[in-house]
Design a protein around this motif. Structure first.
Motif, PDB file in Angstrom:
ATOM      1  N   GLY A   1     -53.204 -88.837 -84.313  1.00  0.00           N
ATOM      2  CA  GLY A   1     -52.951 -89.937 -83.337  1.00  0.00           C
ATOM      3  C   GLY A   1     -53.412 -89.378 -81.836  1.00  0.00           C
ATOM      4  O   GLY A   1     -53.815 -88.218 -81.853  1.00  0.00           O
ATOM      5  N   SER A   2     -52.779 -89.849 -80.940  1.00  0.00           N
ATOM      6  CA  SER A   2     -52.894 -89.482 -79.537  1.00  0.00           C
ATOM      7  C   SER A   2     -51.988 -89.512 -78.539  1.00  0.00           C
ATOM      8  O   SER A   2     -50.547 -89.677 -79.041  1.00  0.00           O
ATOM      9  CB  SER A   2     -53.984 -90.445 -78.980  1.00  0.00           C
ATOM     10  N   GLY A   3     -51.812 -89.037 -77.501  1.00  0.00           N
ATOM     11  CA  GLY A   3     -50.868 -89.031 -76.547  1.00  0.00           C
ATOM     12  C   GLY A   3     -50.346 -87.506 -76.043  1.00  0.00           C
ATOM     13  O   GLY A   3     -51.052 -86.452 -76.488  1.00  0.00           O
ATOM     14  N   GLU A   4     -49.564 -87.465 -75.001  1.00  0.00           N
ATOM     15  CA  GLU A   4     -49.355 -86.126 -74.416  1.00  0.00           C
ATOM     16  C   GLU A   4     -49.054 -85.126 -75.495  1.00  0.00           C
ATOM     17  O   GLU A   4     -49.691 -83.651 -75.125  1.00  0.00           O
ATOM     18  CB  GLU A   4     -48.220 -86.285 -73.561  1.00  0.00           C
ATOM     19  N   VAL A   5     -48.164 -85.442 -76.471  1.00  0.00           N
ATOM     20  CA  VAL A   5     -47.895 -84.044 -77.443  1.00  0.00           C
ATOM     21  C   VAL A   5     -48.865 -84.000 -78.229  1.00  0.00           C
ATOM     22  O   VAL A   5     -49.404 -82.738 -78.438  1.00  0.00           O
ATOM     23  CB  VAL A   5     -46.700 -84.516 -78.222  1.00  0.00           C
TER      24      VAL A   5
ATOM     25  N   SER B   1     -53.577 -76.764 -76.032  1.00  0.00           N
ATOM     26  CA  SER B   1     -52.849 -75.726 -75.481  1.00  0.00           C
ATOM     27  C   SER B   1     -52.712 -74.325 -76.120  1.00  0.00           C
ATOM     28  O   SER B   1     -52.525 -74.366 -77.245  1.00  0.00           O
ATOM     29  CB  SER B   1     -51.378 -76.098 -75.220  1.00  0.00           C
ATOM     30  N   GLY B   2     -52.913 -73.304 -75.394  1.00  0.00           N
ATOM     31  CA  GLY B   2     -52.890 -72.043 -76.312  1.00  0.00           C
ATOM     32  C   GLY B   2     -51.606 -71.288 -75.622  1.00  0.00           C
ATOM     33  O   GLY B   2     -51.306 -70.108 -76.187  1.00  0.00           O
ATOM     34  N   ALA B   3     -50.743 -71.649 -75.284  1.00  0.00           N
ATOM     35  CA  ALA B   3     -49.225 -71.486 -74.699  1.00  0.00           C
ATOM     36  C   ALA B   3     -48.485 -71.192 -76.190  1.00  0.00           C
ATOM     37  O   ALA B   3     -48.808 -72.168 -77.184  1.00  0.00           O
ATOM     38  CB  ALA B   3     -48.475 -72.206 -74.030  1.00  0.00           C
ATOM     39  N   ARG B   4     -47.432 -70.447 -76.278  1.00  0.00           N
ATOM     40  CA  ARG B   4     -46.581 -70.354 -77.309  1.00  0.00           C
ATOM     41  C   ARG B   4     -45.901 -71.381 -77.609  1.00  0.00           C
ATOM     42  O   ARG B   4     -45.600 -72.088 -79.079  1.00  0.00           O
ATOM     43  CB  ARG B   4     -45.733 -69.132 -77.465  1.00  0.00           C
ATOM     44  N   ASP B   5     -45.414 -72.241 -76.675  1.00  0.00           N
ATOM     45  CA  ASP B   5     -44.719 -73.563 -77.089  1.00  0.00           C
ATOM     46  C   ASP B   5     -45.592 -74.776 -76.859  1.00  0.00           C
ATOM     47  O   ASP B   5     -45.028 -75.681 -76.460  1.00  0.00           O
ATOM     48  CB  ASP B   5     -43.629 -73.567 -76.231  1.00  0.00           C
ATOM     49  N   TRP B   6     -46.998 -74.646 -76.634  1.00  0.00           N
ATOM     50  CA  TRP B   6     -48.011 -75.391 -76.340  1.00  0.00           C
ATOM     51  C   TRP B   6     -47.542 -76.491 -75.044  1.00  0.00           C
ATOM     52  O   TRP B   6     -48.056 -77.556 -74.791  1.00  0.00           O
ATOM     53  CB  TRP B   6     -48.045 -76.590 -77.453  1.00  0.00           C
ATOM     54  N   GLY B   7     -46.686 -75.798 -74.127  1.00  0.00           N
ATOM     55  CA  GLY B   7     -46.044 -76.411 -72.942  1.00  0.00           C
ATOM     56  C   GLY B   7     -45.390 -77.524 -73.328  1.00  0.00           C
ATOM     57  O   GLY B   7     -45.040 -78.427 -72.339  1.00  0.00           O
ATOM     58  N   LEU B   8     -44.754 -77.766 -74.433  1.00  0.00           N
ATOM     59  CA  LEU B   8     -43.983 -78.693 -74.664  1.00  0.00           C
ATOM     60  C   LEU B   8     -42.228 -78.580 -74.679  1.00  0.00           C
ATOM     61  O   LEU B   8     -41.552 -79.468 -74.923  1.00  0.00           O
ATOM     62  CB  LEU B   8     -44.098 -79.186 -76.111  1.00  0.00           C
ATOM     63  N   SER B   9     -42.079 -77.332 -74.383  1.00  0.00           N
ATOM     64  CA  SER B   9     -40.518 -77.037 -74.453  1.00  0.00           C
ATOM     65  C   SER B   9     -39.695 -77.841 -73.282  1.00  0.00           C
ATOM     66  O   SER B   9     -38.566 -77.978 -73.459  1.00  0.00           O
ATOM     67  CB  SER B   9     -40.186 -75.540 -74.236  1.00  0.00           C
ATOM     68  N   GLN B  10     -40.866 -78.049 -72.130  1.00  0.00           N
ATOM     69  CA  GLN B  10     -39.905 -78.766 -70.996  1.00  0.00           C
ATOM     70  C   GLN B  10     -40.257 -80.392 -71.286  1.00  0.00           C
ATOM     71  O   GLN B  10     -39.808 -81.200 -70.361  1.00  0.00           O
ATOM     72  CB  GLN B  10     -40.603 -78.337 -69.726  1.00  0.00           C
ATOM     73  N   VAL B  11     -41.152 -80.569 -72.102  1.00  0.00           N
ATOM     74  CA  VAL B  11     -41.238 -82.201 -72.401  1.00  0.00           C
ATOM     75  C   VAL B  11     -40.434 -82.843 -73.568  1.00  0.00           C
ATOM     76  O   VAL B  11     -40.032 -83.980 -73.259  1.00  0.00           O
ATOM     77  CB  VAL B  11     -42.792 -81.954 -72.591  1.00  0.00           C
ATOM     78  N   LEU B  12     -40.267 -82.025 -74.509  1.00  0.00           N
ATOM     79  CA  LEU B  12     -39.412 -82.719 -75.645  1.00  0.00           C
ATOM     80  C   LEU B  12     -38.304 -81.944 -75.642  1.00  0.00           C
ATOM     81  O   LEU B  12     -38.015 -80.758 -75.807  1.00  0.00           O
ATOM     82  CB  LEU B  12     -40.065 -82.125 -77.090  1.00  0.00           C
ATOM     83  N   PRO B  13     -37.181 -82.786 -75.423  1.00  0.00           N
ATOM     84  CA  PRO B  13     -35.754 -82.286 -75.628  1.00  0.00           C
ATOM     85  C   PRO B  13     -35.371 -81.431 -76.597  1.00  0.00           C
ATOM     86  O   PRO B  13     -34.421 -80.772 -76.477  1.00  0.00           O
ATOM     87  CB  PRO B  13     -34.984 -83.551 -75.017  1.00  0.00           C
TER      88      PRO B  13
END
Length: 280
Positions: free
Chosen positions: A169-173, A180-192
């Motif tokens: 699929g698609s979308g922000e996540v 993203s190459g970040a350890r958390d893919w930049g999602l720790s502040q996006v996904l509760p």
């Protein structure tokens, strides 16, 4: 918005921990079918369509379905859909996105596409569900799609796989997981729920891990239906919970371990992905 006071007030109590199934999701939807509007019945049926996807995939790959999963359509309906596609005679009653997938699969020699074909079909299923005009239903399918994709990304990282080709699929996540190459893919502040999901991935027992994932889903339903007292959203949540209980009734700990080991083995064995099933 239509309310279902008596219907919801009379629902049998269910608990994830007790895991007792009063009836299957399909039986429940069939039982209440005459009491809900046609539009609301379509919303409930969205939860059964994933089983139809898996049945359709079996038909396309093997020509038959062993141990068919209960879905919206009977096997005869799916067989007719495939026949219509082969005859280039799509009927108005044929599910458009299923028919498009079947047409592409049969036209492209899809028998060599293996598991990626199912991924493509499930991706089309999520896209269809996410087009619902019910915000709660859209949020549920978005939550599941994102949750599944993050789990896939953790597995891909662990085994050194190409995550880009495995995300649906698609979308922000989905975009973050692919780029993203970040350890958390930049999602720790996006996904509760990201931190909790990260801890779940550290669980060595695969069956326990799966159960904790389902508990995460169960809790999401509890929290997001808190203010939906007698509406279709409450019925939708009930059907989703029945589906979780049904899955665990079929899948004991040992068989769950075998299934998950096989899925991971399949992931590890994937080297090349057909271009038509890559997400751009």
């Amino acid at each position: 918005m239509r309310n279902y006071y008596y219907l919801i007030a009379g629902l049998a109590d269910i608990s994830f921990d007790e895991g007792r199934l009063p009836y299957s999701p399909q039986e429940f939807i069939s039982e209440i079918s005459a009491a809900v509007s046609a539009k609301d019945r379509e919303l409930l049926n969205l939860l059964l369509l994933e089983n139809d996807c898996r049945n359709l995939m079996s038909l396309l790959e093997k020509g038959s379905v062993e141990n068919a999963l209960p879905g919206v359509y009977g096997i005869e309906v799916l067989e007719q859909l495939v026949q219509n596609v082969k005859a280039d005679d799509i009927q108005p009653s044929d599910n458009p996105w299923m028919a498009r997938f079947a047409s592409g699969y049969l036209g492209d020699g899809g028998k060599e596409k293996g598991r990626f074909a199912l991924d493509a079909l499930l991706s089309a299923y999520y896209e269809y569900a996410l087009s619902s005009d019910n915000a709660f239903v859209r949020d549920w399918f978005r939550f599941n799609l994102d949750l599944n994709n993050v789990q896939t990304a953790f597995t891909a990282r662990k085994y050194g796989l190409d995550v880009h080709s495995l995300i649906l699929g698609s979308g922000e996540v989905a975009d973050a997981l692919r780029t993203s190459g970040a350890r958390d893919w930049g999602l720790s502040q996006v996904l509760p729920y990201f931190d909790e999901l990260s801890r779940i991935q550290e669980e060595p027992d695969l069956a326990v891990r799966e159960r904790r994932i389902d508990m995460l889903k169960w809790n999401w339903l509890e929290e997001n239906t808190f203010f939906h007292y007698f509406t279709v959203e409450r019925l939708f949540s009930y059907v989703a919970k029945l589906g979780m209980i049904e899955r665990w009734e079929r899948l004991d700990k040992e068989s769950g371990q075998r299934l998950l080991r096989r899925l991971i083995s399949e992931l590890k064995g994937q080297v090349a992905v057909p271009d038509e099933f890559r997400n751009n």
